[in-house]
Design an enzyme around this catalytic site. Structure first.
Site, PDB file in Angstrom:
ATOM      1  CG  ASP A 146      -2.258   0.602   1.009  1.00 34.22           C
ATOM      2  OD1 ASP A 146      -2.297   1.836   0.878  1.00 34.22           O
ATOM      3  OD2 ASP A 146      -3.268  -0.126   0.971  1.00 34.22           O
ATOM      4  CD  GLN A 186      14.822   2.930   2.686  1.00 37.72           C
ATOM      5  OE1 GLN A 186      14.143   3.833   2.197  1.00 37.72           O
ATOM      6  NE2 GLN A 186      15.298   3.011   3.921  1.00 37.72           N
ATOM      7  CG  HIS A 207      -5.237   3.715   1.315  1.00 36.10           C
ATOM      8  ND1 HIS A 207      -4.854   2.443   0.981  1.00 36.10           N
ATOM      9  CD2 HIS A 207      -6.540   3.834   0.973  1.00 36.10           C
ATOM     10  CE1 HIS A 207      -5.893   1.808   0.443  1.00 36.10           C
ATOM     11  NE2 HIS A 207      -6.926   2.631   0.436  1.00 36.10           N
ATOM     12  CB  THR A 220      -5.029  -4.324  24.465  1.00 38.08           C
ATOM     13  OG1 THR A 220      -5.740  -5.297  23.689  1.00 38.08           O
ATOM     14  CG2 THR A 220      -5.093  -4.692  25.938  1.00 38.08           C
ATOM     15  CB  ILE A 222      -4.463   2.390  22.893  1.00 35.91           C
ATOM     16  CG1 ILE A 222      -3.219   1.491  22.842  1.00 35.91           C
ATOM     17  CG2 ILE A 222      -4.175   3.729  22.224  1.00 35.91           C
ATOM     18  CD1 ILE A 222      -2.827   1.094  21.432  1.00 35.91           C
ATOM     19  CB  ALA A 336     -10.215  -7.550  -7.753  1.00 41.30           C
ATOM     20  CB  ALA A 341      -6.689 -12.063  -7.023  1.00 41.21           C
ATOM     21  CG  ASP A 364     -13.264 -14.676  -5.131  1.00 50.03           C
ATOM     22  OD1 ASP A 364     -13.830 -15.542  -5.798  1.00 50.03           O
ATOM     23  OD2 ASP A 364     -12.167 -14.176  -5.449  1.00 50.03           O
ATOM     24  CB  SER A 388      -9.362   0.486   0.420  1.00 53.48           C
ATOM     25  OG  SER A 388      -8.693   0.661  -0.787  1.00 53.48           O
TER      26      SER A 388
END
Length: 800
Positions: A146, A186, A207, A220, A222, A336, A341, A364, A388
């Site tokens: 992403d 990288q 995103h 947990t 937070i 997709a 996939a 699917d 998304s």
């Protein structure tokens, strides 16, 4: 994972789709759908784009990697791949014509651009019930391909285990890098941290962090955080595949410039990296692609990402892809639409299809995707909508199911999500399940977990391969034999050895090459017109340190002159132990010097005989005592004090260390007992002998078969805990009697025949081999004692 495979009809759309919509979005983006033909390997619209003398970025897929060099000559290479038979080029019309004329070219498609496409949603899909049952995705990892991930966000803290960035730089597109170091690629810490560098101030870069939180966040303790993502104990592999674009042509409008977009070539590079990490031991179960472009009404079998997606599927990794936000009733976005996939559409919290979600026969699964609250860079949380947001619900669910069903195959896990989900029916009457993780976890009794195959350092293949004679005046057709290596850390060694046994009347005719999992070729033996002796029985050493160790290795054999044919009867790959310490240390007079080796990746206890090699120079060897200490504190005297003269000690000791744990820090202590002598510990190593034969052999009905491996050069004697791993498949396992035949010919029962249904047996048997020789031929004999059923022996490992 398309439920229906259609004849390929590619469709292209005028505008790339969004994978994520703002929380207040109220409708789909405009889209146009058109069809093209698929006979020419070059996608037809590319000719139009290059007609005025312009160049275009294209992804060229070839039949195999041997065809890449000729394909690359058609243009400028802008991205290459380590293992995949493809290359990304910048070409003009002449280059397209050249590619169209090449026999080895499968497809040429544009390197298109894509845009990035919880408290309420987790209970909707039953993930809270799964978490209460202890199914949290622990032991698995998910890859988020992403805009990168804010790696230090408290919702994700401590679970980003790997980072990589593939962010092409292309002045023609106004594209610059979003990698942490500003380069086009990288790997390592900081590579995909979206909270730092150029991405930190870019709209859209939130995103990936949002997607990661849905799949694997943990709130947990937070304040203000959602409770959890779907798989709060799964690890995260963060990948950045977007570039920064400063062109209104690609961002859509001047007001939207700059923007983030992703080249298809970057996505392929990331998918390939996921495969490499999986081969290297990272337990990735799914790769999340919450992005896409173009809309398809039928399976897109010529999508350039298909090769990588298929390769991941074969390795047990699902590529989970957002269906797109165009509101199309019969189409989904690419990739997709790729058959292997897992395509995901979005629903609302009350199980209505979200107005923006693509859907139809190619979809699917559904998952919640409307108003999903998750993590964003800066330590906060925000609400986003889109397919998304639906996609990481499925990605996290697969991590949960992998924990719940460790012996289940990937296709079975996806099927379990489909068969336990709630059907959601669209306006055309097509029903697609909305996942229910809670029901999936409780749906069936898990299969008994198969015993894990011990890690092997020698791998054999005894299947006979005919080497065809060369035609008169020509070169014969090359043939190959494969071996699969797994769980060897990092790259192959500098001293990798290949043992080869070939029968041939004129061995000089034969050229031998070793092909690595990445496609690198290592010459083992050249052809020679003057070597007229029979047969090849030899061990070859190569420096393969530039190639990954794990994956499929192949021995390639070519007959270069006519007159004689031959046969490969067996070959082996021999990996030296990676556990060594070559740092020299002085042995002090009347003192002790310790040296340590860290061992990882060896399940259970250590070996018997464990191979301990020591290299020491000393003015009086007899003054020395060598003691080995295991990670759990057990000590083994390798050499007592004695009366040996000075010189060099280069010895391998065999020690029964089967009562000690294997993994951890081992310590060798060298003690000098008398004054007046000094020396040096030059190095030492630990070896865990384990031998594997991967030859698949048929088990004939009411008959027997044997598979074997040869050990040599081992020091010491056998132990009471010899391990024998057996992998067989049979129509009725109860018919099988399985024995181990030791080098001295004695037969030892591993499994007797009895009542047992058909299926797969993967089991480690423990045998008392205290009085058995360790060197020689070890054979597995499988007897079918009754008529009516057949099967195969698939694998056999002897681990000392």
């Amino acid at each position: 994972m398309k439920r229906r495979i259609w004849t390929t009809v590619a469709t292209a759309m005028a505008v790339v789709t969004l994978g994520a919509l703002p929380a207040h979005a109220d409708g789909p983006a405009d889209t146009a759908v058109a069809t093209t033909t698929a006979d020419d390997p070059v996608d037809a619209p590319l000719y139009d784009k290059a007609a005025d003398g312009s160049t275009v970025r294209v992804i060229v897929v070839t039949e195999n990697r041997d065809d890449l060099s000729s394909a690359a000559s058609a243009g400028e290479t802008v991205m290459s791949y380590a293992t995949l038979p493809m290359v990304t080029l910048r070409v003009d019309k002449d280059g397209l014509d050249e590619l169209a004329a090449q026999d080895g070219v499968v497809s040429v498609t544009e390197d298109t651009l894509a845009e990035p496409t919880l408290d309420e949603s987790i209970p909707v899909i039953g993930a809270d019930h799964a978490i209460k049952a202890g199914k949290t995705g622990k032991g698995s990892a998910i890859a988020v391909i992403d805009t990168g991930v804010a790696t230090n966000h408290p919702f994700l803290a401590g679970r980003v285990v790997s980072e990589a960035c593939f962010s092409p730089i292309d002045a023609a597109y106004g594209a610059t890098s979003l990698c942490g170091n500003g380069a086009a690629t990288q790997e390592g810490s900081g590579a995909a941290n979206s909270a730092a560098g150029a991405c930190a101030t870019m709209e859209g870069c939130e995103h990936g962090t949002h997607v990661a939180g849905i799949a694997a966040g943990d709130g947990t303790g937070i304040a203000g955080a959602p409770a959890t993502g779907v798989a709060p104990d799964a690890d995260i592999v963060a990948m950045q595949v977007f570039s920064k674009f400063d062109s209104a042509k690609y961002c859509g409008t001047a007001a939207a410039t700059p923007c983030v977009r992703s080249f298809t070539s970057a996505q392929i590079a990331a998918l390939e990296k996921v495969w490499q990490l999986k081969q290297g031991g990272t337990p990735i179960v799914a790769a999340n692609l919450s992005l896409g472009s173009a809309s398809y009404t039928s399976a897109c079998t010529k999508d350039a990402r298909k090769t990588a997606i298929d390769k991941l599927f074969d390795a047990g990794v699902a590529t989970v892809v957002a269906a797109g936000n165009n509101g199309l009733a019969t189409a989904v976005n690419a990739p997709a639409c790729v058959p292997n996939a897992v395509s995901v559409g979005a629903t609302t919290d009350d199980d209505e299809i979200a107005s923006f979600s693509n859907r139809g026969p190619l979809l699917d699964l559904f998952a919640p995707g409307n108003g999903i609250i998750s993590s964003v860079p800066g330590g906060g949380y925000d609400s986003l909508s889109g397919t998304s947001m639906a996609t990481p619900h499925v990605t996290g669910a697969l991590a949960v199911l992998r924990q719940a069903y460790p012996a289940e195959g990937l296709a079975g896990l996806v099927s379990l999500l489909a068969t336990t989900g709630k059907p959601v029916t669209d306006e055309a009457g097509v029903s697609v399940p909305r996942i229910d993780v809670g029901k999936a976890v409780a749906a069936v009794d898990p299969k008994p977990e198969a015993d894990k195959k011990p890690r092997a350092f020698q791998v054999d293949n005894d299947k006979d391969i005919a080497i065809p004679d060369a035609p008169t005046g020509g070169i014969g057709t090359p043939v190959t034999s494969p071996l699969t290596v797994a769980e060897y850390p990092g790259n192959a060694p500098k001293n990798l050895k290949a043992f080869v046994n070939v029968t041939h009347a004129y061995r000089g005719d034969i050229k031998l090459e070793l092909l690595s999992p990445s496609g690198a070729t290592y010459l083992l033996k050249s052809a020679s017109a003057t070597d007229g002796a029979d047969d090849i029985v030899a061990e070859f050493a190569v420096d393969a340190s530039a190639s990954p160790a794990n994956g499929v290795w192949k021995l390639r054999m070519t007959d270069t002159d006519d007159g004689d044919a031959g046969t490969l009867t067996t070959w082996s790959l021999i990996f030296p132990t990676p556990f060594e310490n070559t740092t020299a240390k002085t042995v002090p007079d009347t003192g002790t010097v310790p040296s340590t080796i860290d061992v990882t990746g060896i399940d259970g206890n250590a070996a018997g005989p464990l191979q301990v090699y020591a290299n020491i120079t000393h003015t009086k060897i007899g003054d020395l005592r060598l003691v080995l200490t295991s990670p759990d504190g057990k000590s083994y005297t390798l050499k007592p004090y004695g009366s040996e003269a000075g010189g060099t000690l280069q010895t391998t000791y065999g020690v029964d260390a089967t009562d000690a744990v294997a993994n951890g820090t081992w310590t060798l202590k060298v003690t000098d007992s008398a004054t007046g002598s000094t020396g040096e510990l030059k190095g030492w190593s630990l070896g865990f002998p384990s031998y594997e034969n991967q030859t698949v052999k048929a088990i004939p009905d009411k008959n027997y078969t044997e598979i074997w491996t040869k050990t040599s050069g081992l020091s010491g004697v056998g132990s009471a805990k010899l391990q024998v791993y057996v992998h067989v498949e049979h129509e009725y396992l109860g018919d099988l009697k399985i024995d181990l035949i030791a080098p001295d010919g004695s037969m030892h029962l591993l499994k007797d025949n009895g009542e047992q249904a058909g299926g797969t047996l993967k089991k480690v048997y423990t045998l008392d081999a205290t009085d058995l020789p360790v060197n020689g031929w070890w054979k597995l004999r499988v007897d079918d004692v009754a008529t009516g059923d057949t099967g195969t022996v698939n694998n056999f490992v002897v681990r000392f």
